[in-house]
Every structure is written in structure tokens, then in C-alpha cells.
Motif scaffolding. Structure first.
Motif, PDB file in Angstrom:
ATOM      1  N   ILE A 110       0.836  -1.210   0.000  1.00 16.08           N
ATOM      2  CA  ILE A 110       0.000   0.000   0.000  1.00 16.08           C
ATOM      3  C   ILE A 110       0.866   1.254   0.000  1.00 16.08           C
ATOM      4  CG2 ILE A 110      -1.734   1.274   1.301  1.00 16.08           C
ATOM      5  CD1 ILE A 110      -2.682  -1.451   2.407  1.00 16.08           C
ATOM      6  N   LEU A 111       1.801   1.321   0.954  1.00 19.95           N
ATOM      7  CA  LEU A 111       2.616   2.522   1.085  1.00 19.95           C
ATOM      8  C   LEU A 111       3.532   2.713  -0.126  1.00 19.95           C
ATOM      9  CD1 LEU A 111       3.416   4.858   2.922  1.00 19.95           C
ATOM     10  CD2 LEU A 111       5.111   3.376   3.983  1.00 19.95           C
ATOM     11  N   GLY A 112       4.116   1.605  -0.622  1.00 24.67           N
ATOM     12  CA  GLY A 112       5.027   1.712  -1.767  1.00 24.67           C
ATOM     13  C   GLY A 112       4.320   2.168  -3.016  1.00 24.67           C
ATOM     14  N   CYS A 113       3.161   1.557  -3.314  1.00 27.73           N
ATOM     15  CA  CYS A 113       2.417   1.941  -4.522  1.00 27.73           C
ATOM     16  C   CYS A 113       1.911   3.385  -4.418  1.00 27.73           C
ATOM     17  CB  CYS A 113       1.249   0.987  -4.743  1.00 27.73           C
ATOM     18  SG  CYS A 113       1.751  -0.664  -5.221  1.00 27.73           S
ATOM     19  N   ALA A 114       1.415   3.754  -3.232  1.00 23.87           N
ATOM     20  CA  ALA A 114       0.943   5.133  -3.064  1.00 23.87           C
ATOM     21  C   ALA A 114       2.097   6.125  -3.220  1.00 23.87           C
ATOM     22  CB  ALA A 114       0.290   5.286  -1.697  1.00 23.87           C
ATOM     23  N   ASP A 115       3.263   5.793  -2.684  1.00 22.97           N
ATOM     24  CA  ASP A 115       4.429   6.664  -2.791  1.00 22.97           C
ATOM     25  C   ASP A 115       4.848   6.837  -4.251  1.00 22.97           C
ATOM     26  OD1 ASP A 115       6.447   8.273  -1.726  1.00 22.97           O
ATOM     27  OD2 ASP A 115       7.874   6.612  -1.730  1.00 22.97           O
ATOM     28  N   SER A 146      -2.685  17.933  -9.847  1.00 24.81           N
ATOM     29  CA  SER A 146      -3.616  16.803 -10.002  1.00 24.81           C
ATOM     30  C   SER A 146      -4.612  16.795  -8.843  1.00 24.81           C
ATOM     31  CB  SER A 146      -2.866  15.485 -10.050  1.00 24.81           C
ATOM     32  OG  SER A 146      -3.784  14.406 -10.032  1.00 24.81           O
ATOM     33  N   PRO A 147      -5.928  16.657  -9.150  1.00 24.14           N
ATOM     34  CA  PRO A 147      -6.938  16.578  -8.073  1.00 24.14           C
ATOM     35  C   PRO A 147      -6.838  15.293  -7.262  1.00 24.14           C
ATOM     36  CG  PRO A 147      -7.952  16.136 -10.202  1.00 24.14           C
ATOM     37  CD  PRO A 147      -6.545  16.578 -10.506  1.00 24.14           C
ATOM     38  N   VAL A 148      -6.146  14.290  -7.811  1.00 24.22           N
ATOM     39  CA  VAL A 148      -6.019  13.000  -7.122  1.00 24.22           C
ATOM     40  C   VAL A 148      -4.918  13.045  -6.061  1.00 24.22           C
ATOM     41  CG1 VAL A 148      -5.690  10.514  -7.488  1.00 24.22           C
ATOM     42  CG2 VAL A 148      -6.783  11.885  -9.248  1.00 24.22           C
ATOM     43  N   ARG A 149      -4.052  14.030  -6.143  1.00 25.54           N
ATOM     44  CA  ARG A 149      -2.854  14.059  -5.301  1.00 25.54           C
ATOM     45  C   ARG A 149      -3.196  14.056  -3.802  1.00 25.54           C
ATOM     46  NH1 ARG A 149       2.310  15.047  -6.662  1.00 25.54           N
ATOM     47  NH2 ARG A 149       3.730  15.733  -4.994  1.00 25.54           N
ATOM     48  N   ASP A 150      -4.226  14.843  -3.416  1.00 29.46           N
ATOM     49  CA  ASP A 150      -4.594  14.888  -1.999  1.00 29.46           C
ATOM     50  C   ASP A 150      -5.113  13.541  -1.515  1.00 29.46           C
ATOM     51  OD1 ASP A 150      -5.850  18.306  -2.159  1.00 29.46           O
ATOM     52  OD2 ASP A 150      -3.837  17.507  -1.761  1.00 29.46           O
ATOM     53  N   LEU A 199       2.434  11.941 -10.075  1.00 30.08           N
ATOM     54  CA  LEU A 199       1.324  12.879 -10.296  1.00 30.08           C
ATOM     55  C   LEU A 199       1.837  14.318 -10.382  1.00 30.08           C
ATOM     56  CD1 LEU A 199      -1.378  11.476  -7.831  1.00 30.08           C
ATOM     57  CD2 LEU A 199      -1.409  11.372 -10.323  1.00 30.08           C
ATOM     58  N   PRO A 200       1.287  15.101 -11.281  1.00 31.09           N
ATOM     59  CA  PRO A 200       1.660  16.527 -11.337  1.00 31.09           C
ATOM     60  C   PRO A 200       1.117  17.258 -10.111  1.00 31.09           C
ATOM     61  CG  PRO A 200      -0.132  16.040 -12.870  1.00 31.09           C
ATOM     62  CD  PRO A 200       0.336  14.724 -12.351  1.00 31.09           C
ATOM     63  N   PRO A 201       1.736  18.376  -9.735  1.00 33.33           N
ATOM     64  CA  PRO A 201       1.306  19.098  -8.517  1.00 33.33           C
ATOM     65  C   PRO A 201      -0.154  19.529  -8.563  1.00 33.33           C
ATOM     66  CG  PRO A 201       3.452  19.871  -9.265  1.00 33.33           C
ATOM     67  CD  PRO A 201       2.950  18.967 -10.342  1.00 33.33           C
TER      68      PRO A 201
END
Length: 893
Positions: A538-543, A553-557, A549-551
Motif C-alpha cells: 500500500i505505502l510503496g504503490c501510493a508513494d 492533479s486533483p487526485v494528489r490529496d 502525479l503533477p502538482p
């Protein structure tokens, strides 16, 4: 009262004292230690024990037998051996045995391993050993015995003769060392059986898997039961449960090699008899006790095997007695009238014999009483002296309350003479100075004497605390008999016995608590280790996702929330690992004063606004070697609990530090007394003026997931316990309802100066390092960990190879030694673990650089590789930046 009146009564209670002159020349009796591999109640072990005891005690009256059980059928010998050795060393530290008898392989292995430490130069006689070659007895003196040579080949040939249509032989065994040895011996004789047979292994399964495997066997099959007492998940079965599991789920004949396994559903076989094993070993021990040297007694390598069968299964499969080998024993046959009613017949016979004997005894008693009456007058002086020399205090009283007589021993024990105690009132006043105690004892005494005098009821034996003339308090058992007007009290001083019993109970409680902590610690550590592997994915894939992701990106948060949640989960597993004693520790010399002062501002923010925080820090440095992060967690958890205990009321929370000398008695009163040595200890104590705890809550506060809070997880104090235990410390607790609570954490003292860790720096990948390094080999049995690690390293330009266990990793390095420059190695894996894989890799390529990766703490993991050139350690779960930093550090060494 005249002596003629008293002494006939005292005759019935006189105790003849032991005269030491009668035993001066008697040598001490021989002492024999019987050491069993398994637990009491296990049929094989009980059968051997009966054979040993009946043989040894048949001709010897003066013989001391001591029996101990390793219990290695239900507990792993690897962990059981050291604990058992410490137990025996403490129990028999000042005792020496004449001979030691061991049963089965594990007991012999234990005796050989710890012989010099526990039983130097004591001869050993073994029995029930079926793997004699593994013990290498040639290097040990004074050892003999009898082997457990069961006839596997003979049993299988007999089975094929009785069931010639057999095409499949199913072998059932468990994961115990004996189960694996039995399977190995069975497979070794396959070539001696007719060709075309299919050997089907039902080996080291769970109970459900074994049931399914038995039900799926074809009709032209037989089963050889090699022992199933512990399944693959370490669930244990007693003998009856194991036999019922096989008998209820198997539709084909079941053969066995031991007589105690001829139970429900079992057909039979050429079986070994445990009692005969014990008898043979006992005869060898008797020869040693008679003066024969153990080295002059040859090892008996042939054990008698008996053809034995179950009558019910013979009928079930249509086998006639004429088809069986000569001399076969058949069990469970229908019983004759005599056998069915044997108990009633003997009961009736015994009743007639007892009545006749009672009649003769009554006649003899009458004659003896008449003779005694004639001699009583002439023996009064002798009886008086007998009572005077009695080893127990004796007192004679009258119904009116007068005390007529006390013997010499009474005065020696209590200090009171007959002049000091003319009446029972004087006795009660002096012996029971507390008014409540005196009232309770007197009420009991008066009621018992009244019932005995009125109805002839015997006076109940009772124990009371009595104050002696010199002020000492003794525990006394009173045995009183009332015959008419006179009463005789014989008293027994049980003070030492009660004290020993209290100490024994306290020791048992400590042992039970230690076993519970160990079991829960293993469970918590295992769960946390597996959970860390899940968090790694989980942590590795999320990292990695966050880095791509570009700064804007709405998904970044949302990804950041995943990372934060994973890190919080990792903190939770850290607490579980801390409780198990396998948390992540970075040990350094710290000053507890500085640590508390650094946390003071943070602690002010977490406590209740109505609570006052007070620091009582020592004026001198309070140094210890510990992980500062873990100690901060300990202090924070204790402060949080203290604040919750105060609640919305006003109160005070105090933190005190210092150095103290703790003796053995003080440490014994701590919650964790892991045989800590007395000496100087540093301490930090957290006290509050809150609600306090009752005894039931104090007993459970360190249990994982136990909490008194509405929304608590119950891991805070459990983690504190694990951290303190891992730092070789102790915890003392004081708490009473309404009087607050105090936790004192004791840690070993340290005299070296404080070392401040260097500040970590962000890693930057040097130009061309990925090309110069060569490929990186990731060896891990978790697919997610391997995949995430590969993506992280490939993101930085490294070439990566993957291996799912140690064996595959060693093979990859052997095939590509020049291409692989670095190995990321897991510690716990199937087939070959990390330690063995590392050793083989260093053999293939001595300069290979290896980073060890594990969810356990670095010190425990790297201790296994101490002195072997390990390049680094990486704690799971880790982020890509952590991995890159460790890789750069390793490659630039």
C-alpha cells in the motif's frame, strides 16, 4: 486431676518421637530421575512409566524416584529445552542422582545436551529411541539402553498378505520430529515391497485436510498411521482424538506400529509395547545401581514386537483368526459372563471376606482391650514420659475451662507454662490479643466443644494464628478430641509449610504470567510481521503514484491521505511489534532528564486542561542505553493514561527521574522479573491523582486490546510492556481505587556519555551509479513486496531481478554472479531463510553486498548476521526514498 485419670486418655494421642541414633548408619537411598519426552496422559509415555516403576519398586523398598516431563509433543523442543534446563537446574541444584532413565528421542537429546551442566558423570539409560544413529552415542560415556525398533516392513508385508488387492499405501504423519523420522524410515524400505504400489503421503496436514485426504482414498488402499498428534497449524491432539479422527474418516484398513494406538477403527499390526520398553530400561538401571558400569552393558537393539489386532475391525473386513500370524493378540473380544460381571462377583466375595475379618478384629480387639486394662496401672509412668517427650505440643482441658496439663513441647513452642495458663480464658487472652480474632476463635471453640459433648460429634480440625509469649505469630493446626469431661488438644506448627506454600503459589503465578506474555507476544509479533508486508504494498504503490502525479492533479490529496493512513497503520504494527519484543529499536546512550524536558511542551498539550504537569527531575544525569523514540512512546502512553484517569476533575500528573539500587526482593515485586540481576537502575516514574485501579484491572492492564476507555484500542500499555521488556527493564505498579496510580519504569544503568544521532539527509542518486552497480536482486516470499521494490528501483534506473524465496535467490546469483551487484534479502522465507541464503551467497560471491529487509527490529535481525559482513538493514514498510538512501549508502561503502 490425678495421673491415673489423665494418662489413659493420653494413650490414644501419644506420639512416639523419632530417635536420631537409630538412623546414623543408614546410607541415603538411591535416587533415580525418570525423564519423559512427552506429557503425562500420553498413552505411550504412561505405559513406559508403568514398566519402569513396577520393575524398579518390586525388589527395592528404599528407592527415591523423581519424574519430569519435557512435553515436547505439544511444545517445540527448540524453545522447550532451554526453559526446561533452567527449571531442572533450579529444582535439583543441590541433589545428585544415581542414574537417569530417558524415554524416547527428545528426552535422550536433552539429557545429552545438558548432561555436563545438570547431571555430570551420571549414567544414562534410554528406552523408546527409534533414531539411535542421530545421537552419536560413541562420544558419550556411561550410556546404555534399549531401542524402539518397530517393524515397518513386517507390518506392511503382513498388511499386503491380508489384503492382497491393495494398490495404494497411505502414510499418515505429523510435523513432530518423531513423525518426520517415522516417515523417512518408511519411505526408505519401499524398494523391499512388491512393485506397482503407490505410496500416498498424508504428511503434516491440518485436521480438516487429513479428513479430506482419508475420505478420498480409493477402495484398494491401506493406511499406515505413523503418528498424528500435532497438525500443520500446531493444533495438538491427544491419542483418542487422533485415533477417532482417522477411524471416523477412513473406509480402508488402518495399520499401526504401537500398541497404544490400537484404538477405534484401527486394524492392527506388529506393534511395539511401551511397558516392555520401560521394563528393559529398568532392569539395566538396576544393574547400574548394583554396581555394574553402564559402559559394560550392551545396548539392546532389538525390541520385541507383537502381532496385535482389533476384533471389531477383523469382523468388519472379514479376516479370520486363522489368517493371522501365530501368537497374535486380539483385543476387544466379547467378554465372558465372569469378565462382564467381574466387579460384582469380586465385590460380593470381598464383602463376605471383610465381614468375616471385621468379626475377627472385633473379637481380637476385645481381648486386646482387656489385656491393656490389666497393664494400664503399671505403665502410667511410661505414658507420662511419652507425652512429655512428644514432638508436638499437647494440652489437656476440662469442660469447665480449666487447663490441667501442658507438655514440655507446648512450652518450647509457645513459651507459656501451666502457671501462665490456668484456664482457657487466660489462653484466649494471651494467644489472641486482637479482640475480633479472639471472639471468632472462642465462638468456634465453644460451639465445637458443646456439639462434641452433647452429640458426640468429632471436633473439626482448624488452623489459627497464635501469638507466642515472645510476640512471634505462628500458624497452628488444632486437633482436639473430647471424651466426656476431658479434652485433649494436639497441636501442629505449620508456619513453615504455609510460608512455603505461599512462595510456591507466587512462583506459579509468575510462571503462568510469563507463559501468557510469551504466547501473546508471539501472536502479536506474527500478525504485525504479516501486516507490514501488506502495508509495504500500500505505502510503496501510493508513494510511487504520488511521485508521478503533477502538482495540480486533483487526485494528489487523496493519494496523500492513503500514504498518511498507511503510515498510521505502520505505527500500529510498530506498537504490536513493541509488545512482542520485536519492535524497531535504534539504541543509543540517552539522558532521561533531557528526554523528559524535550517532551515537556508536547506533554502539556495532550493532558487534560484541569490537570497540572509536575516534573521532578534528578539533579544528576540519568543515563541509560535505549531507543529514544520508543521511550518517548512509553512516556506519552503513560501520560495519556494518567490524564484519562483524572478526567474532568482537577489533578496532578508527576514525572520523576532518578537512579536507584534495586535488590532481588525489590525486582521480584516488579511486573517483569525476567531474572534481572540486582544493581543500579535508572527510572522514570509517572504518577497521577486519578481514579486508580482495582485488582482485576491491574491484572489485565497489559493484555493486548484490553481497555477501560470508551474508544481505546488497548495497545498503549501492551506496547509499553513490550518496549520495557526488550530493553531488559522492569515495571512496578502501585494503584488503589480512589488513590491514584504510579508506574515506575526501571532500565539498566549506563556510564557512557550521551551520543546525539546525526541528522538524516535527503538522498541524491549519483550520476552513473545505476549502470555501475549492475542488477539488484530482490529476494522476498511476498509477491507484493517484490513487485513494489522492483517498481521503486526501476524508477531510479536500476535493473532488477526477483526471487520468491532464498533457494531461487541463491540459484539466480549462482547463474549471474558478474551481473548482480546488490541483493535486497528478506529474513523469514520458506525453503531457505534469509540467514542461510546469505551464507550461501557469500560462498558464491564473497564480495556481494547484501541489505537485509525485515519487519522486525534491526538489532534482532542483524544479530543473526553478526560478524558476517552484512552491508545494511532496511525496515519494512519503507518508501522509495528510504530504499534509494539505503542503496546509495551501500554501494558507496
Amino acid at each position: 486431676m490425678s495421673l491415673r485419670t489423665i494418662l489413659p486418655l493420653l494413650l490414644f494421642f501419644a506420639v512416639v518421637p523419632f530417635h536420631p541414633a537409630t538412623a546414623r548408619a543408614v546410607p541415603p537411598p538411591p535416587r533415580v530421575l525418570i525423564l519423559h519426552s512427552y506429557h503425562p496422559g500420553f498413552p505411550w509415555t504412561d505405559s513406559i512409566d508403568r514398566g519402569i516403576r513396577t520393575t524398579l519398586t518390586s525388589d527395592r523398598e528404599q528407592l527415591q524416584l523423581f519424574t519430569e516431563y519435557l512435553d515436547s509433543k505439544r511444545f517445540s523442543p527448540k524453545k522447550q529445552f532451554p526453559r526446561f534446563a533452567r527449571y531442572l537446574a533450579e529444582k535439583y541444584h543441590n541433589q545428585r542422582f544415581s542414574v537417569i532413565i530417558t524415554s524416547d528421542d527428545n528426552a535422550l537429546s536433552f539429557a545429552l545436551r545438558y548432561r555436563e551442566q545438570l547431571f555430570p558423570d551420571v549414567p544414562i539409560v534410554f528406552c523408546g529411541v527409534n533414531n539411535l544413529a542421530a545421537h552419536k552415542l560413541d562420544s558419550y560415556p556411561d550410556i546404555t539402553g534399549v531401542t524402539e525398533a518397530f517393524d515397518i516392513l513386517g507390518t506392511l508385508k503382513l498388511a499386503l498378505k491380508l489384503f492382497p488387492e491393495t494398490r495404494t499405501i497411505a502414510l499418515v504423519n505429523d510435523s513432530t520430529p518423531s513423525g518426520r523420522t517415522n516417515l523417512k524410515q518408511t519411505l526408505a524400505i519401499r524398494d523391499q515391497l512388491p512393485a506397482g504400489l503407490d505410496f500416498h503421503l498424508l504428511s503434516e496436514l491440518t485436521g480438516d485436510e487429513l479428513k479430506a485426504g482419508l475420505r478420498a482414498l480409493p477402495r484398494q488402499s491401506i493406511v499406515l498411521n505413523l503418528g498424528f498428534w500435532r497438525d500443520r497449524h500446531q493444533q495438538t491432539f491427544n491419542n483418542l482424538q487422533s485415533l477417532q479422527l482417522l477411524g471416523e474418516n477412513c473406509k480402508v484398513p488402518i495399520f499401526t506400529l504401537w500398541d497404544f494406538m490400537l484404538g477405534p477403527g484401527t486394524f492392527g499390526g506388529l506393534v511395539v509395547n511401551g511397558r516392555r520398553q520401560g521394563e528393559h530400561a529398568a532392569r539395566l538401571a538396576e544393574k547400574i545401581l548394583a554396581g555394574v558400569s553402564a559402559k559394560d552393558l550392551a545396548i539392546e537393539r532389538k525390541s520385541p514386537n507383537t502381532p496385535m489386532f482389533n476384533d471389531r475391525t477383523l469382523h468388519r473386513y472379514g479376516i479370520k483368526q486363522g489368517q493371522l500370524p501365530a501368537g497374535s493378540i486380539i483385543r476387544n473380544r466379547p467378554q465372558s459372563f465372569y469378565l462382564r460381571h467381574k466387579g460384582a462377583i469380586w465385590t460380593a466375595t470381598g464383602a463376605v471376606a471383610i465381614q468375616s475379618l471385621l468379626l475377627l478384629l472385633l473379637i481380637a480387639n476385645i481381648l486386646r482391650r482387656r489385656l491393656a486394662e490389666k497393664k494400664l496401672a503399671a505403665s502410667e509412668a511410661n505414658f507420662r514420659q511419652l507425652i512429655e517427650d512428644s514432638p508436638n505440643p499437647i494440652r489437656v482441658t476440662r469442660l469447665g475451662g480449666n487447663i490441667d496439663f501442658v507438655n514440655r513441647r507446648f512450652t518450647e513452642v509457645f513459651g507459656y507454662t501451666r502457671d501462665d495458663l490456668p484456664t482457657m480464658d487466660a489462653w484466649f487472652d494471651k494467644a489472641y490479643p486482637d479482640a475480633d480474632d479472639r471472639k471468632r476463635v472462642r465462638h468456634f471453640w465453644d460451639s465445637q466443644i458443646e456439639q462434641s459433648s452433647s452429640f458426640g460429634n468429632p471436633v473439626e480440625m482448624q488452623e489459627w494464628k497464635v501469638r507466642c509469649k515472645n510476640g512471634d505469630i505462628r500458624d497452628i493446626e488444632f486437633n482436639h478430641s473430647q471424651l466426656g469431661e476431658l479434652g485433649v488438644s494436639i497441636m501442629f506448627d505449620v508456619t513453615r509449610r504455609n510460608r512455603a506454600e505461599q512462595e510456591r503459589r507466587a512462583l506459579e503465578q509468575k510462571i503462568l504470567q510469563a507463559q501468557k506474555l510469551e504466547s501473546l507476544g508471539i501472536l502479536a509479533g506474527g500478525i504485525a510481521h504479516d501486516f507490514n508486508n501488506l502495508l509495504m504494498g500500500i505505502l510503496g504503490c501510493a508513494d510511487l503514484t504520488l511521485s508521478k502525479l503533477p502538482p495540480e492533479s486533483p487526485v494528489r490529496d487523496m493519494v496523500k491521505m492513503i500514504v498518511k493512513s498507511a503510515e498510521r497503520a505502520a505505527d500500529l504494527t510498530s506498537q504490536m511489534l513493541a509488545y512482542s519484543g520485536k519492535g524497531r529499536f535504534v539504541v543509543e546512550t540517552i539522558d532521561l532528564n533531557e528526554l523528559v524536558e524535550e517532551m515537556a511542551h508536547l506533554l502539556q498539550t495532550v493532558i487534560s486542561k484541569t490537570a497540572l504537569l509536575r516534573l521532578n527531575l534528578a539533579q544528576i544525569p540519568v543515563l541509560t542505553e535505549a531507543d529514544p523514540t520508543q521511550l518517548r512512546q512509553v512516556i506519552m502512553n503513560l501520560i495519556t493514561n494518567a490524564s484519562d484517569a483524572i478526567g474532568k476533575r482537577s489533578g496532578v500528573i508527576s514525572i520523576t527521574t532518578g537512579v536507584m539500587d534495586a535488590d532481588a526482593e525489590y525486582l521480584a515485586g516488579s511486573y517483569l522479573d525476567d531474572n534481572l540481576q540486582p544493581g543500579p537502575f535508572t527510572f522514570v516514574e509517572v504518577s497521577d491523582s486519578g481514579a486508580g485501579m482495582d485488582e482485576e484491572t491491574r491484572r489485565r492492564i497489559f493484555d493486548p486490546f484490553f481497555t477501560t476507555k470508551f474508544a481505546g484500542r488497548g495497545l498503549g500499555l501492551a506496547a509499553v510492556l513490550g518496549i520495557v521488556r526488550s530493553h531488559h527493564g522492569a515495571i512496578r505498579i502501585y494503584s488503589e481505587p480512589g488513590k491514584g496510580t504510579s508506574f515506575k519504569i526501571l532500565l539498566p544503568c549506563c556510564t557512557s556519555s550521551v551520543r546525539h544521532p546525526e541528522t538524516s539527509r535527503t538522498a541524491t542518486l549519483p550520476t552513473g551509479l545505476a549502470e555501475r552497480c549492475g542488477a539488484i536482486l530482490i529476494v522476498d516470499d511476498d509477491e507484493t513486496v517484490r513487485s513494489v521494490g522492483r517498481m521503486m528501483l526501476e524508477e531510479y534506473g536500476f535493473k532488477v531481478h526477483l526471487a520468491e524465496d532464498g533457494r531461487e535467490g541463491v540459484d539466480l546469483l549462482r547463474r549471474n554472479p558478474d551481473q548482480i551487484g546488490l541483493v535486497l534479502l528478506d529474513l523469514t522465507m520458506p525453503h531457505i531463510d534469509g540467514e542461510e541464503a546469505y551464507r550461501q551467497m557469500r560462498t558464491i560471491k564473497p564480495d556481494i553486498r547484501v541489505i537485509l529487509s525485515s519487519g522486525y527490529n534491526e538489532q534482532d535481525a542483524t544479530d543473526l548476521m553478526a560478524g558476517k559482513g552484512l552491508a545494511g538493514f532496511l525496515h519494512k514498510p519503507y518508501r522509495s526514498e528510504d530504499l534509494l538512501t539505503k542503496v546509495i549508502e551501500t554501494l558507496q561503502i
